[in-house]
Design a protein around this motif. Structure first.
Motif, short mmCIF file in Angstrom:
data_model
loop_
_atom_site.label_atom_id
_atom_site.label_comp_id
_atom_site.label_asym_id
_atom_site.label_seq_id
_atom_site.Cartn_x
_atom_site.Cartn_y
_atom_site.Cartn_z
N GLN A 1 -7.02 -6.33 0.50
CA GLN A 1 -7.56 -6.62 1.85
C GLN A 1 -8.48 -7.84 1.80
O GLN A 1 -8.39 -8.74 2.64
N ARG A 2 -9.31 -7.88 0.76
CA ARG A 2 -10.26 -9.00 0.61
C ARG A 2 -9.51 -10.32 0.45
O ARG A 2 -9.96 -11.37 0.90
N ALA A 3 -8.33 -10.23 -0.14
CA ALA A 3 -7.53 -11.44 -0.35
C ALA A 3 -6.65 -11.75 0.85
O ALA A 3 -5.88 -12.71 0.85
N GLY A 4 -6.73 -10.88 1.87
CA GLY A 4 -5.95 -11.12 3.09
C GLY A 4 -4.47 -10.81 2.93
O GLY A 4 -3.63 -11.36 3.65
N LEU A 5 -4.19 -9.90 1.99
CA LEU A 5 -2.78 -9.56 1.72
C LEU A 5 -2.38 -8.29 2.48
O LEU A 5 -3.19 -7.37 2.62
N PRO A 6 -1.14 -8.21 2.94
CA PRO A 6 -0.64 -6.96 3.53
C PRO A 6 -0.71 -5.83 2.50
O PRO A 6 -0.27 -6.02 1.35
N GLN A 7 -1.32 -4.74 2.91
CA GLN A 7 -1.46 -3.64 1.94
C GLN A 7 -1.44 -2.33 2.70
O GLN A 7 -1.84 -2.26 3.86
N ARG A 8 -0.93 -1.31 2.01
CA ARG A 8 -0.98 0.02 2.61
C ARG A 8 -0.81 1.09 1.54
O ARG A 8 -0.31 0.82 0.45
N ALA A 9 -1.28 2.28 1.89
CA ALA A 9 -1.10 3.42 1.00
C ALA A 9 0.14 4.18 1.45
O ALA A 9 0.35 4.38 2.64
N ILE A 10 0.96 4.52 0.49
CA ILE A 10 2.08 5.45 0.74
C ILE A 10 1.85 6.60 -0.23
O ILE A 10 2.12 6.48 -1.42
N ASP A 11 1.27 7.67 0.32
CA ASP A 11 0.81 8.77 -0.52
C ASP A 11 1.98 9.65 -0.93
O ASP A 11 2.66 10.24 -0.08
N HIS A 12 2.19 9.74 -2.26
CA HIS A 12 3.34 10.51 -2.73
C HIS A 12 3.27 11.97 -2.31
O HIS A 12 4.28 12.66 -2.17
N GLU A 13 2.01 12.43 -2.04
CA GLU A 13 1.87 13.85 -1.65
C GLU A 13 2.35 14.09 -0.21
O GLU A 13 2.50 15.23 0.22
N GLY A 14 2.61 13.00 0.49
CA GLY A 14 3.09 13.16 1.88
C GLY A 14 4.59 13.32 1.97
O GLY A 14 5.14 13.34 3.08
N TYR A 15 5.26 13.42 0.80
CA TYR A 15 6.73 13.51 0.80
C TYR A 15 7.16 14.74 0.02
O TYR A 15 6.49 15.15 -0.92
N ASP A 16 8.29 15.31 0.42
CA ASP A 16 8.68 16.57 -0.22
C ASP A 16 9.57 16.35 -1.45
O ASP A 16 10.04 17.30 -2.07
N SER A 17 9.80 15.11 -1.79
CA SER A 17 10.54 14.85 -3.03
C SER A 17 10.21 13.45 -3.53
O SER A 17 9.74 12.60 -2.76
N ARG A 18 10.47 13.23 -4.83
CA ARG A 18 10.30 11.89 -5.41
C ARG A 18 11.19 10.90 -4.68
O ARG A 18 10.78 9.79 -4.37
N GLU A 19 12.42 11.36 -4.40
CA GLU A 19 13.39 10.46 -3.76
C GLU A 19 12.90 10.01 -2.38
O GLU A 19 13.01 8.84 -2.04
N ALA A 20 12.33 10.93 -1.63
CA ALA A 20 11.84 10.58 -0.27
C ALA A 20 10.67 9.62 -0.37
O ALA A 20 10.58 8.63 0.38
N PHE A 21 9.80 9.88 -1.33
CA PHE A 21 8.64 8.98 -1.54
C PHE A 21 9.14 7.59 -1.93
O PHE A 21 8.71 6.57 -1.36
N GLU A 22 10.09 7.54 -2.86
CA GLU A 22 10.59 6.25 -3.33
C GLU A 22 11.39 5.52 -2.25
O GLU A 22 11.37 4.28 -2.19
N GLN A 23 12.04 6.29 -1.39
CA GLN A 23 12.74 5.66 -0.26
C GLN A 23 11.75 4.96 0.66
O GLN A 23 11.98 3.84 1.12
N ALA A 24 10.59 5.58 0.83
CA ALA A 24 9.54 4.95 1.67
C ALA A 24 9.04 3.68 1.00
O ALA A 24 8.82 2.66 1.66
N LEU A 25 8.90 3.72 -0.32
CA LEU A 25 8.49 2.52 -1.06
C LEU A 25 9.51 1.41 -0.86
O LEU A 25 9.17 0.27 -0.49
N THR A 26 10.77 1.74 -1.08
CA THR A 26 11.83 0.73 -0.98
C THR A 26 11.90 0.16 0.43
O THR A 26 12.02 -1.07 0.61
N GLU A 27 11.78 0.99 1.43
CA GLU A 27 11.84 0.50 2.82
C GLU A 27 10.69 -0.47 3.11
O GLU A 27 10.89 -1.53 3.70
N ALA A 28 9.51 -0.14 2.62
CA ALA A 28 8.35 -1.03 2.84
C ALA A 28 8.55 -2.35 2.08
O ALA A 28 8.31 -3.44 2.61
N LEU A 29 9.04 -2.25 0.85
CA LEU A 29 9.25 -3.45 0.03
C LEU A 29 10.32 -4.34 0.66
O LEU A 29 10.15 -5.56 0.79
#
Ligand code: GRF
Length: 217
Positions: free
Chosen positions: A50-78
């Motif tokens: 944030q200090r560097a003015g970069l886009p940033q966000r938390a994607i909390d792995h505990e908010g997903y019911d599987s590793r695959e769902a969490f990683e899908q959220a990562l891939t979509e954001a990336l």
């Protein structure tokens, strides 16, 4: 020339992220950080981004019911950010083979040991316990097996007789902050290719060896 678009995944303090931020701020930088993701909302690395003015966000792995769902959220954001290379910088989640294959050879990690020695956690305590004379860090392309994959950059440091885990970790971390930006530059310059399970790198080799204890009278 367009800069290599880099996404950085973190979980903690983000000193390696900071090293990348600083290196990408140089005028001759050939990559740019376009997204920082953390699986933990309290990661100080997010504040660095944030200090560097970069886009940033938390994607909390505990908010997903599987590793695959969490990683899908990562891939979509990336992918939404047009990320071309993903950099794990203190990212403490094990990634599935599916994610690793999805980003094969566009996914790098920094590990605080001279791989393949000391894969896994507590590398500095294990190095001291093993009595090795040299420790260090490794930047590598990620493969499904944890802390394995084609090695891009390594740095070796001496283990000193009075070393504690903290003093050795500090010494290695300083080299991590040199190696990760170096690896990014080599990749951005197109000087790294993966042949089988090894990297071929178009770069000068260092002169001299690091010998510990130092030879002498
Ligand atoms: C570094 O030592 C890295 O090698 C390991 O986790 C630590 C992350 O530190 N994977 P930071 O969050 O970059 O400060």
């Amino acid at each position: 020339m367009a800069r290599l678009r880099v996404g950085v995944l973190i979980s903690g303090s983000g000193t390696n992220l900071q090293a990348l931020i600083d290196d990408c701020a140089r005028a001759d930088a050939e990559s740019e950080i376009v997204l920082v993701l953390s699986n933990r909302a309290d990661a100080f690395g997010l504040a660095r981004a944030q200090r560097a003015g970069l886009p940033q966000r938390a994607i909390d792995h505990e908010g997903y019911d599987s590793r695959e769902a969490f990683e899908q959220a990562l891939t979509e954001a990336l992918e939404a950010s047009g990320v071309e290379l993903v950099c794990l910088a203190g990212f403490m989640r094990v990634l599935t083979a599916r994610f690793v294959e999805r980003w094969r050879d566009r996914l790098i990690n920094i590990h605080p040991s001279l791989l393949p020695a000391f894969q896994g956690l507590d590398t500095h305590a294990r190095a001291i316990e093993a009595g090795v004379r040299l420790a260090g860090c490794t930047v590598h392309f990620v493969r499904p097996e944890v802390d394995s994959g084609p090695i891009i950059v390594q740095a070796a440091v001496p283990v000193l007789p009075d070393d504690t885990v903290e003093s050795l970790a500090d010494r290695v971390l300083r080299e991590e902050h040199r190696c990760l930006p170096l690896a990014l530059r080599l990749i951005a310059q197109g000087r790294v290719s993966v042949v089988g399970e090894r990297c071929v790198i178009d770069a000068a080799a260092p002169d001299g060896a690091l010998i510990n204890p130092a030879p002498g009278p």
